[in-house]
Design a protein around this motif. Structure first.
Motif: not given
Length: 288
Positions: A103-105, A108-116, A154-155
């Protein structure tokens, strides 16, 4: 196998125990770098330099505690996503940190995205492709440069939000469906890689997992080893190979060596690693 800071311990299936010390330029150092074979042994043995001696058997170390945390409370606060196997990937949440970091990131670029989450409480992500090293195995210098800069971004984004990844490795890198972008995943930041020298040394001193000195500089070390794994499309059998024959060809060899210096204070920062990648002349094929 147990990888220490300066040694390797091996328990073979036939009951043989062998301890090999890292002394570069000798038999033991070359074995650890896979540049020499283990000589025939018929007793528990210790190899120090060019010397082989018998030692007493040592019991296997206890297995590490990998128990999952109960993250139901934080997962249940996520919106439910109608799950589509053609669009989504779902996984169990193993620790509270994972949801908090995701949730914090978010965005963000090239970072896995949490949808729910699913109705059953699994975390839902976009469906990505695995094994990026296979997809980009014939990439040019410019293509590798472009992709590695994505991983650096990403890092840098994680670090700017106070998150140390701890386990930057090929197994935690995915590819977008359009095959244009790398995606860094596994944001648990709970357990991590032990190949970084200061982490290995702390384990040798029996420091518990929760207190191991992971830092942005340990992420930089693993960024360097991941560059080698990605470009060479392989993974090492022992960490000492990175100081032996497991370095990518120019121009990426200098970046890797600057990232994996033994002393964290002498390593590049993540920003310096990105700047070094940006300075690469990206013309021509990687292998001539």
């Amino acid at each position: 196998m147990y990888f220490g800071a300066t040694f390797l311990e091996v328990w073979y299936k036939d009951g043989l125990f062998v301890k090999i010390h890292d002394i570069p330029g000798t038999l033991s150092g070359n074995i650890l770098r896979l540049q020499a074979n283990l000589p025939p042994l018929d007793t528990h043995s210790e190899i120090i330099g060019d010397s082989i001696s018998s030692i007493a058997y040592k019991d296997l170390p206890p297995e590490e505690d990998w128990d999952d945390q109960n993250a139901d409370d934080v997962v249940q606060q996520l919106p439910v996503v109608p799950f589509d196997v053609n669009l989504h990937f779902a996984k169990e949440c193993r620790c509270i940190n994972e949801v908090q970091n995701l949730l914090k990131v978010k965005g963000g670029p090239h970072i896995v995205q949490l949808l729910g989450r699913t109705e059953e409480g699994k975390l839902v992500f976009p469906l990505y492709l695995e094994q990026p090293w296979a997809i980009f195995i014939t990439a040019s210098i410019s293509e590798y440069k472009r992709l590695l800069l994505q991983l650096a971004d990403a890092l840098l984004f994680l670090h700017s939000h106070g998150i140390v990844h701890r386990d930057v490795a090929l197994r935690n890198i995915l590819t977008c469906q359009n095959r244009q972008s790398l995606i860094l995943c596994d944001l648990e930041s709970r357990f991590g890689s032990h190949i970084c020298p200061e982490i290995a040394l702390a384990r040798d001193q029996s420091i518990p997992e929760s207190a191991l000195p992971y830092s942005q500089k340990s992420d930089v070390f693993c960024f360097g080893t991941t560059i080698a794994d990605f470009i060479l499309s392989n993974t090492v059998r022992t960490p000492w190979q990175y100081t032996g024959n497991f370095i990518p060809p120019p121009p990426f060899d200098k970046v890797v060596r600057a990232c994996i210096r033994r002393d964290p204070a002498e390593r590049l920062t993540m920003l310096e690693a990105k700047e070094m990648l940006e300075s690469i002349n990206a013309s021509g094929p990687l292998y001539s």
